[in-house]
Design a protein around this motif. Structure first.
Motif, short mmCIF file in Angstrom:
data_model
loop_
_atom_site.label_atom_id
_atom_site.label_comp_id
_atom_site.label_asym_id
_atom_site.label_seq_id
_atom_site.Cartn_x
_atom_site.Cartn_y
_atom_site.Cartn_z
N UNK A 34 0.79 -1.22 0.00
CA UNK A 34 0.00 0.00 0.00
C UNK A 34 0.83 1.27 0.00
N UNK A 35 1.99 1.23 0.68
CA UNK A 35 2.84 2.40 0.78
C UNK A 35 4.30 2.03 0.74
N UNK A 36 5.15 3.02 0.57
CA UNK A 36 6.59 2.79 0.42
C UNK A 36 7.22 2.39 1.75
N UNK A 88 7.78 -4.07 -6.32
CA UNK A 88 6.43 -3.52 -6.24
C UNK A 88 6.45 -2.15 -5.58
N UNK A 89 6.74 -1.14 -6.36
CA UNK A 89 6.87 0.23 -5.85
C UNK A 89 5.51 0.92 -5.95
N UNK A 90 4.96 1.41 -4.83
CA UNK A 90 3.71 2.14 -4.86
C UNK A 90 3.94 3.62 -5.15
N UNK A 107 7.12 12.52 1.75
CA UNK A 107 7.79 12.07 2.97
C UNK A 107 8.63 10.83 2.72
N UNK A 108 8.35 10.11 1.62
CA UNK A 108 9.10 8.90 1.29
C UNK A 108 10.40 9.21 0.56
N UNK A 156 15.01 11.78 -5.29
CA UNK A 156 14.47 10.82 -4.33
C UNK A 156 13.75 9.67 -4.99
N UNK A 157 12.97 9.95 -6.03
CA UNK A 157 12.27 8.89 -6.75
C UNK A 157 13.26 7.97 -7.45
N UNK A 158 14.22 8.57 -8.15
CA UNK A 158 15.23 7.77 -8.85
C UNK A 158 16.03 6.92 -7.88
#
Length: 409
Positions: free
Chosen positions: A107-109, A133-135, A140-141, A161-163
């Motif tokens: 559901x979340x990271x 399985x990246x949501x 904040x993540x 941050x995403x990369x």
């Protein structure tokens, strides 16, 4: 292994306050049949299961009924990841129970990439496919707040941050790649170069958080994305795709073909990819133009190929105000009431340069089609017409996201 990629179901969504339950039911019934007919081994759902964080009992029933029926097919693994519309707690609540049926929910990271890394095994216990399985990644993540940072600095930190979240998987998946085990990743984000429709609520204002195809690790054999509602490749990259929503979620999607992707993996790589079109049970249609043209389109409209009443958006172009416009349209629509229902009747477009205030104001019903950011931007433009509102809207968007996070917790 054969994998089916879908996303953005938005169960519980309403269009101008009308429920979409019948359309979602039609899609989920078709999806169960497709899993069996196509002999699918793995179902990937890349976020936005529900349209909001507090789904109705009807939406929850659609979800759990589908999982029950899908688990009884040949599909051996189902992977559900959260989107920006989903509440982490709602998705994660039954995850331990669903895991008993090979239904994996993220559901979340997580701070530990291993919490999002799922091994899919065959009946002999051998790993056949690995899924990162990246949501949906919330601020904040991926980013710590920095006081006084500029818009550009904030954008860069989110992208990094995403990369970095995806790069963290690389050390853990290299062993699988060496053994010729394919690796698939999921994501719910706005990738650079993607084409959005009116129904997406932007995760970040403008270009915030957009990453390109080259920022996904090359170790991924396929990247299954959600958030954009039109099926498309990212930067023309064959193995990085949005499957899009299964039903049109706004009138901007009336011409879009709705699909799922079927992937075949062999010898440790993606061997084949093809799309399967989702049958439509309710047509959304736009009628726009001069009055006589719109009248003719309404008279000739045929809904015989669709089981549900069509929903329409109408906007007429006039040379001058016409007091009995609605009456003229109602006379045409009355015999077609079982086939066609007008959901949005926009204010007429006058070709004359001068318009009265009443003609310039959009009807109140249009407010239902606007996102929070759009309403805020229009207010800014009205109050400060000469100013650049980019920073202000970005701050407002972050405030909305923080409010959503507070509601979840």
């Amino acid at each position: 292994m054969r994998v089916l990629h879908t996303s953005d179901w938005h169960l519980g969504q309403r269009l101008v306050n009308l429920e979409r339950t019948q359309e979602h039911e039609h899609f989920l019934n078709w999806l169960v049949q497709t899993l069996a007919q196509q002999q699918v081994d793995v179902l990937l759902m890349a976020g936005d299961v529900f349209d909001n964080g507090a789904p109705s009992n009807t939406a929850l029933k659609l979800y759990y009924d589908f999982l029950r029926r899908a688990a009884a097919t040949c599909c051996r693994h189902i992977i559900i990841t959260g989107g920006n519309h989903d509440a982490i707690s709602t998705l994660n609540a039954p995850k331990e129970l669903l895991a008993c049926f090979n239904i994996h929910v993220v559901g979340g990271a997580s701070q530990d990439p291993l919490d999002e890394l799922i091994e899919l095994r065959n009946e002999e216990g051998l790993v056949e496919l690995v899924v990162c399985a990246v949501p949906f990644l919330r601020d904040r993540d991926v980013r710590l707040s920095v006081p006084g940072e500029s818009y550009e600095e904030r954008e860069q930190r989110i992208k990094q941050g995403i990369a970095a979240h995806y790069q963290a998987f690389v050390p853990h998946i290299q062993g699988y790649k060496a053994r010729q085990i394919p690796v698939v990743a999921t994501g719910h984000l706005f990738a650079a170069g993607g084409t959005a429709s009116d129904s997406e609520k932007e995760i970040h204002v403008g270009h915030l958080g957009q990453i390109g195809a080259d920022q996904f690790p090359q170790e991924f054999d396929y990247v299954a994305l959600g958030h954009l509602h039109r099926p498309q490749q990212v930067n023309n990259t064959h193995h990085i795709r949005y499957s899009g929503s299964p039903i049109p979620l706004s009138f901007s999607e009336v011409k879009d073909k709705k699909v799922v992707y079927i992937l075949d993996f062999a010898a440790g790589r993606l061997a084949d990819l093809h799309e399967v079109e989702i049958p439509c049970c309710r047509k959304l249609v736009r009628f726009k133009g001069p009055l006589e043209k719109v009248k003719q389109q309404l008279v000739l409209f045929d809904n015989s190929d669709y089981p549900l009443t069509a929903w329409a958006e109408v906007q007429v172009e006039l040379d001058a105000p016409l007091p009995d416009l609605n009456q003229q349209l109602d006379e045409i629509l009355e015999p077609k009431r079982d086939a066609l229902q007008v959901l949005i009747h926009r204010a007429p477009i006058l070709k004359t340069a001068v318009q009265s205030l009443a003609q310039q104001v959009r009807p109140e019903a249009d407010l239902h089609a606007l996102r929070e950011q759009e309403v805020f931007l229009k207010r800014c433009q009205s109050a400060f017409p000469e100013s650049d509102h980019t920073e202000l809207v970005a701050t407002f968007s972050e405030l909305l996201e923080l409010m959503g996070q507070a509601q979840e917790s």
